[in-house]
Design a protein around this motif. Sequence first.
Motif, PDB file in Angstrom:
ATOM      1  N   GLY A 275      10.455 -24.667  21.896  1.00  0.00           N
ATOM      2  CA  GLY A 275       9.542 -24.649  23.027  1.00  0.00           C
ATOM      3  C   GLY A 275       8.343 -25.561  22.868  1.00  0.00           C
ATOM      4  N   LEU A 276       8.447 -26.540  21.981  1.00  0.00           N
ATOM      5  CA  LEU A 276       7.327 -27.439  21.705  1.00  0.00           C
ATOM      6  C   LEU A 276       7.579 -28.857  22.214  1.00  0.00           C
ATOM      7  CD1 LEU A 276       6.616 -26.304  18.021  1.00  0.00           C
ATOM      8  CD2 LEU A 276       5.376 -25.617  20.090  1.00  0.00           C
ATOM      9  N   GLY A 277       8.667 -29.027  22.941  1.00  0.00           N
ATOM     10  CA  GLY A 277       9.061 -30.368  23.362  1.00  0.00           C
ATOM     11  C   GLY A 277       8.092 -31.037  24.322  1.00  0.00           C
ATOM     12  N   ALA A 278       7.296 -30.264  25.042  1.00  0.00           N
ATOM     13  CA  ALA A 278       6.391 -30.847  26.031  1.00  0.00           C
ATOM     14  C   ALA A 278       5.114 -31.407  25.411  1.00  0.00           C
ATOM     15  CB  ALA A 278       6.022 -29.792  27.077  1.00  0.00           C
ATOM     16  N   LEU A 279       4.878 -31.084  24.156  1.00  0.00           N
ATOM     17  CA  LEU A 279       3.653 -31.549  23.497  1.00  0.00           C
ATOM     18  C   LEU A 279       3.740 -33.028  23.153  1.00  0.00           C
ATOM     19  CD1 LEU A 279       2.967 -28.585  21.033  1.00  0.00           C
ATOM     20  CD2 LEU A 279       1.765 -29.093  23.163  1.00  0.00           C
ATOM     21  N   SER A 280       2.620 -33.720  23.254  1.00  0.00           N
ATOM     22  CA  SER A 280       2.570 -35.121  22.820  1.00  0.00           C
ATOM     23  C   SER A 280       2.699 -35.176  21.302  1.00  0.00           C
ATOM     24  CB  SER A 280       1.250 -35.760  23.249  1.00  0.00           C
ATOM     25  OG  SER A 280       0.160 -35.164  22.537  1.00  0.00           O
ATOM     26  N   ASP A 281       2.995 -36.371  20.785  1.00  0.00           N
ATOM     27  CA  ASP A 281       3.113 -36.523  19.336  1.00  0.00           C
ATOM     28  C   ASP A 281       1.820 -36.119  18.637  1.00  0.00           C
ATOM     29  OD1 ASP A 281       5.663 -37.401  19.672  1.00  0.00           O
ATOM     30  OD2 ASP A 281       5.198 -39.543  19.417  1.00  0.00           O
ATOM     31  N   ALA A 282       0.680 -36.486  19.211  1.00  0.00           N
ATOM     32  CA  ALA A 282      -0.613 -36.168  18.605  1.00  0.00           C
ATOM     33  C   ALA A 282      -0.872 -34.667  18.606  1.00  0.00           C
ATOM     34  CB  ALA A 282      -1.740 -36.894  19.348  1.00  0.00           C
ATOM     35  N   ALA A 283      -0.570 -34.024  19.728  1.00  0.00           N
ATOM     36  CA  ALA A 283      -0.783 -32.584  19.827  1.00  0.00           C
ATOM     37  C   ALA A 283       0.152 -31.827  18.888  1.00  0.00           C
ATOM     38  CB  ALA A 283      -0.574 -32.121  21.266  1.00  0.00           C
ATOM     39  N   LEU A 284       1.383 -32.312  18.801  1.00  0.00           N
ATOM     40  CA  LEU A 284       2.365 -31.681  17.919  1.00  0.00           C
ATOM     41  C   LEU A 284       1.935 -31.824  16.461  1.00  0.00           C
ATOM     42  CD1 LEU A 284       5.071 -30.200  18.188  1.00  0.00           C
ATOM     43  CD2 LEU A 284       6.206 -32.396  17.819  1.00  0.00           C
ATOM     44  N   ALA A 285       1.486 -33.008  16.090  1.00  0.00           N
ATOM     45  CA  ALA A 285       1.044 -33.247  14.715  1.00  0.00           C
ATOM     46  C   ALA A 285      -0.118 -32.331  14.353  1.00  0.00           C
ATOM     47  CB  ALA A 285       0.640 -34.705  14.534  1.00  0.00           C
ATOM     48  N   LYS A 286      -1.039 -32.144  15.307  1.00  0.00           N
ATOM     49  CA  LYS A 286      -2.193 -31.281  15.058  1.00  0.00           C
ATOM     50  C   LYS A 286      -1.754 -29.845  14.836  1.00  0.00           C
ATOM     51  CE  LYS A 286      -6.734 -30.078  16.954  1.00  0.00           C
ATOM     52  NZ  LYS A 286      -7.674 -30.267  18.083  1.00  0.00           N
ATOM     53  N   ARG A 287      -0.772 -29.394  15.621  1.00  0.00           N
ATOM     54  CA  ARG A 287      -0.260 -28.031  15.472  1.00  0.00           C
ATOM     55  C   ARG A 287       0.348 -27.833  14.083  1.00  0.00           C
ATOM     56  NH1 ARG A 287       1.625 -25.136  20.181  1.00  0.00           N
ATOM     57  NH2 ARG A 287       0.256 -25.610  21.929  1.00  0.00           N
ATOM     58  N   PHE A 288       1.152 -28.820  13.655  1.00  0.00           N
ATOM     59  CA  PHE A 288       1.855 -28.677  12.388  1.00  0.00           C
ATOM     60  C   PHE A 288       0.917 -28.799  11.189  1.00  0.00           C
ATOM     61  CE2 PHE A 288       5.940 -29.916  14.657  1.00  0.00           C
ATOM     62  CZ  PHE A 288       6.522 -28.666  14.501  1.00  0.00           C
ATOM     63  N   THR A 289      -0.043 -29.724  11.251  1.00  0.00           N
ATOM     64  CA  THR A 289      -0.906 -29.932  10.082  1.00  0.00           C
ATOM     65  C   THR A 289      -1.737 -28.694   9.753  1.00  0.00           C
ATOM     66  OG1 THR A 289      -2.594 -30.951  11.509  1.00  0.00           O
ATOM     67  CG2 THR A 289      -1.080 -32.433  10.359  1.00  0.00           C
ATOM     68  N   HIS A 290      -1.966 -27.853  10.740  1.00  0.00           N
ATOM     69  CA  HIS A 290      -2.690 -26.609  10.484  1.00  0.00           C
ATOM     70  C   HIS A 290      -1.951 -25.737   9.477  1.00  0.00           C
ATOM     71  CE1 HIS A 290      -5.308 -23.193  11.276  1.00  0.00           C
ATOM     72  NE2 HIS A 290      -4.251 -22.446  11.524  1.00  0.00           N
ATOM     73  N   TYR A 291      -0.635 -25.904   9.395  1.00  0.00           N
ATOM     74  CA  TYR A 291       0.181 -25.059   8.517  1.00  0.00           C
ATOM     75  C   TYR A 291       0.695 -25.794   7.277  1.00  0.00           C
ATOM     76  CZ  TYR A 291       0.156 -21.857  12.468  1.00  0.00           C
ATOM     77  OH  TYR A 291      -0.251 -21.003  13.468  1.00  0.00           O
ATOM     78  N   GLN A 292       0.345 -27.046   7.121  1.00  0.00           N
ATOM     79  CA  GLN A 292       0.829 -27.816   5.983  1.00  0.00           C
ATOM     80  C   GLN A 292       0.007 -27.536   4.734  1.00  0.00           C
ATOM     81  OE1 GLN A 292       2.324 -31.749   8.542  1.00  0.00           O
ATOM     82  NE2 GLN A 292       0.732 -31.943   6.972  1.00  0.00           N
ATOM     83  N   LEU A 293       0.685 -27.632   3.592  1.00  0.00           N
ATOM     84  CA  LEU A 293       0.020 -27.599   2.293  1.00  0.00           C
ATOM     85  C   LEU A 293       0.249 -28.945   1.626  1.00  0.00           C
ATOM     86  CD1 LEU A 293       1.139 -24.061   1.042  1.00  0.00           C
ATOM     87  CD2 LEU A 293      -1.051 -24.685   2.081  1.00  0.00           C
TER      88      LEU A 293
END
Length: 390
Positions: A275-293
């Motif tokens: 359900g994340l397909g509508a997000l831009s690349d920048a928005a998607l990257a921001k979402r994922f980096t919050h959970y990265q180690l």
Amino acid sequence: MVGYTSVGSELKVLINSDESTASKAVQFTLATINLFNFIEPPLAFYDFENIYSQSQWQRKCQWFSDFLSHQIPDIVGFQEVFSPNALQALALENGLPHFVVIDKPTLIKDYIYQSPVVALASRFPIVEVAGVEPDTQLVAAMGLSSNFSFSRKVLRATVAMPHIGECDCYVVHFKSKRPGLALDAAEIDALKNTDTKLNAEPLLLTEQALGRWASTMQRGAEAALLYHAILKRRQDTSKPVILMGDFNDTLSMGALDALNMRGESIHGNDIKAAGLGALSDAALAKRFTHYQLTDAFELFIEANLFVEENHADNTDYYRQHRSATHYYGPKGSVLDYILLSNEFDARDGASLAQVTDYQTCDRHLVRPEFERDAYSTDHAPIVVEITLRS
């Protein structure tokens, strides 16, 4: 900060040349240390013969006390703790008044112990402590035994760090590479009595191959299930994350892939299905980096080498010349790590701080002196300096 042996210390001289500015910065120091059978006599580790004399024990404690007084860490994760009370006293003597442990070693017989535990000491208050447990539904989904557990219980301590706030600190000691599968007499007899009977040599090799793979599967499952627990906690609280300890493997190996998860490695169809397909690349990257180690070593070289002309060449050089934290014979490997969430990544817009020094304290491994190092540890402690961003 003066290092024992460190690529990081060499770079810091070049980067922080303005001492007046550096001295005004708010800095914190993190460390992870495998204590290598830290057990107070007359207790023994694994076998009745493994008892330190009082002199040996004093020398072992002195080595770690000297290390702490020299490095002055603010938060320390410990592994291979058999005697937590003695360690707590040592930590207190070195300015670390807050100490937690959430498990205890296993008494085999009389005074003999196995299964050492992890611990954490802090200069700052610890406001919450918990042991991390694997999610039972995910254990079943992975096809693991219903009684699966971490080989050493994982510690999570929430530390109230000045200027940063409450931070979740995890201390781990993942399953070692030693064979983790012991065949009983009936299973060995079955291997001996098959149509292709096994003699001693192939039987031993079979046991080793199966056992090492069992250890790899255990270590990989531990990493994946811990990552899930960190993600769940991160989603619920958004607290910064510090994960430290003895990983018993290199991050580049497949068993620890879960700890390296990045959004860009996920297939586009999977992103759409979530359900994340509508997000831009920048928005998607921001979402994922919050959970990265991210490995503190990588954060250090990325934050401090970008000013150099040949950035790619420099970072590759330091990656290739990274100091080992453990040696098996002449072969060295990086087994000990400190991983950090994006609040400590200078490249991230949400960062609060950055890694300004990274040290592999390996003098006792590469240039040992018997009187000083005989009862130290077989791992190199890792020390990371964090500086608050202005």
